[in-house]
Design an enzyme around this catalytic site. Structure first.
Site, PDB file in Angstrom:
ATOM      1  N   PRO A  88     -95.713  11.364  86.826  1.00 18.19           N
ATOM      2  CG  PRO A  88     -96.835  11.401  88.859  1.00 18.19           C
ATOM      3  CD  PRO A  88     -96.883  10.798  87.508  1.00 18.19           C
ATOM      4  CD  GLU A 115    -104.722   5.267  92.920  1.00 19.27           C
ATOM      5  OE1 GLU A 115    -103.594   5.447  93.419  1.00 19.27           O
ATOM      6  OE2 GLU A 115    -105.656   6.085  93.045  1.00 19.27           O
ATOM      7  NE  ARG A 152     -92.979  30.650  73.540  1.00 18.97           N
ATOM      8  CZ  ARG A 152     -91.682  30.903  73.560  1.00 18.97           C
ATOM      9  NH1 ARG A 152     -90.840  29.976  73.955  1.00 18.97           N
ATOM     10  NH2 ARG A 152     -91.216  32.059  73.205  1.00 18.97           N
ATOM     11  CG  ASP A 166     -87.507  30.490  74.918  1.00 19.27           C
ATOM     12  OD1 ASP A 166     -87.936  30.893  75.982  1.00 19.27           O
ATOM     13  OD2 ASP A 166     -87.340  29.299  74.635  1.00 19.27           O
TER      14      ASP A 166
HETATM   15  C1  58G Z   1     -98.323   6.039  86.801  1.00 19.24           C
HETATM   16  C2  58G Z   1     -99.116   6.392  87.870  1.00 19.24           C
HETATM   17  C3  58G Z   1     -98.559   6.571  85.522  1.00 19.24           C
HETATM   18  C4  58G Z   1     -98.387  13.724  85.467  1.00 19.24           C
HETATM   19  C5  58G Z   1    -100.153   7.286  87.674  1.00 19.24           C
HETATM   20  C6  58G Z   1     -99.581   7.462  85.350  1.00 19.24           C
HETATM   21  C7  58G Z   1     -99.514  12.963  85.672  1.00 19.24           C
HETATM   22  C8  58G Z   1     -98.532  14.464  87.705  1.00 19.24           C
HETATM   23  C9  58G Z   1     -97.886  14.494  86.484  1.00 19.24           C
HETATM   24  C10 58G Z   1    -100.393   7.824  86.406  1.00 19.24           C
HETATM   25  C11 58G Z   1    -100.113  12.952  86.917  1.00 19.24           C
HETATM   26  C12 58G Z   1     -96.674  15.340  86.286  1.00 19.24           C
HETATM   27  C13 58G Z   1    -102.456   8.994  87.283  1.00 19.24           C
HETATM   28  C14 58G Z   1    -102.795  10.444  87.313  1.00 19.24           C
HETATM   29  C15 58G Z   1    -100.780  10.138  86.019  1.00 19.24           C
HETATM   30  C16 58G Z   1    -101.455   8.807  86.182  1.00 19.24           C
HETATM   31  C17 58G Z   1    -101.770  11.165  86.465  1.00 19.24           C
HETATM   32  N1  58G Z   1     -99.600  13.720  87.901  1.00 19.24           N
HETATM   33  N2  58G Z   1     -96.005  15.711  87.354  1.00 19.24           N
HETATM   34  N3  58G Z   1    -101.190  12.223  87.241  1.00 19.24           N
HETATM   35  O1  58G Z   1     -96.320  15.618  85.169  1.00 19.24           O
END
Ligand code: 58G
Length: 246
Positions: A88, A115, A152, A166
């Site tokens: 994220p 985590e 793609r 696209d």
């Molecule tokens: C730091 C913390 C790095 C991608 C947790 C990796 C992955 C959403 C997205 C993690 C994700 C997105 C833990 C679970 C990443 C891991 C994983 N959630 N928004 N979750 O692309």
């Protein structure tokens, strides 16, 4: 292009290469997709990939050693890959990032779980990518999304014309599509589409794209660089909208 995905759930990820356009691309040798089970890179009897966080706190952290052994294995066998971690905290995925990733000869996507990952693994990571502002239980779905969108842009995977469409007009939404029958439930296909006038069809489609973008995604509409066809289509659209209002 060679894409590797590293995950503790290989069966969950493998379906991405078994369907549709991506399956065809694999068959035609345009894409080589290899899914690596992180547990294969452990050395202990129970194939442990997580451990408690230093400093305490809830949840588990992915251990660094299996990743180090994976990178060592991969680099020895195939050479140095471009490594993406799905997280994220990454830069937000879009067509332009996908296009950039599609130019890499060897790409490895790491799927995180728990985590997070021991920070020392980041030394091997070239790029962190997020598919949107939400947290998932794992990086597998983002990895599959990244693979799908970049495929793609690998030459030959989808028709040249549809990539061109696209990439040139991806700042506008798509126009409506119709197929047979010419009438259903009393609703007919717009006459221009059956007219055989290619230029008029193009103009109609552009007008509909502009209209849909203006109404649904005004943020994209105002950023759009309007070319000559856009201007012609807009005049048509304004006329149509004002005659509807009268
Ligand atoms: C730091 C913390 C790095 C991608 C947790 C990796 C992955 C959403 C997205 C993690 C994700 C997105 C833990 C679970 C990443 C891991 C994983 N959630 N928004 N979750 O692309």
């Amino acid at each position: 292009m060679k894409v590797g995905i590293v995950t503790i759930f290989p069966d969950f990820v493998k379906v991405v290469k078994e369907y549709g356009v991506i399956a065809q691309a694999v068959e035609n040798g345009l894409l080589e997709i290899e899914i690596f089970n992180l547990r294969d890179f452990t050395t202990d009897k129970h194939k442990v990939v997580d451990d408690y966080p230093y400093g305490g706190g809830p949840g588990m952290v992915m251990k660094p050693e299996p990743f180090f052994r994976f990178f060592n294995y991969y680099t020895k066998n195939f050479g140095k890959p471009y490594v993406v971690l799905t997280s994220p905290q990454g830069r937000r995925l879009n067509n332009s990032i996908a296009k950039e990733l599609a130019t890499k000869e060897k790409l490895v996507i790491i799927c995180g779980r728990y985590e997070g990952i021991d920070e020392r693994v980041m030394a091997f990571v070239d790029d962190e990518i997020s598919i949107g502002d939400y947290v998932l239980t794992g990086g597998e779905l983002p990895a599959m999304v990244i693979l799908d969108v970049l495929s793609r842009f690998v030459p030959g995977v989808v028709e040249e014309e549809s990539v061109k469409n696209d990439s040139f007009y991806n700042d506008l939404l798509d126009h409506p599509h119709y197929t047979r029958p010419a009438e259903i439930n009393g609703i007919s296909v717009p006459e221009v589409l059956t007219s055989g006038n290619h230029e008029e069809v193009e103009l109609w489609r552009r007008k509909e794209s502009l209209k849909k973008t203006l109404l649904k995604r005004p943020d994209l509409f105002i950023k759009h660089n309007f070319d000559e066809m856009d201007k012609k289509a807009l005049i048509k659209l304004f006329r149509e909208m004002s005659s509807n209002a009268r």
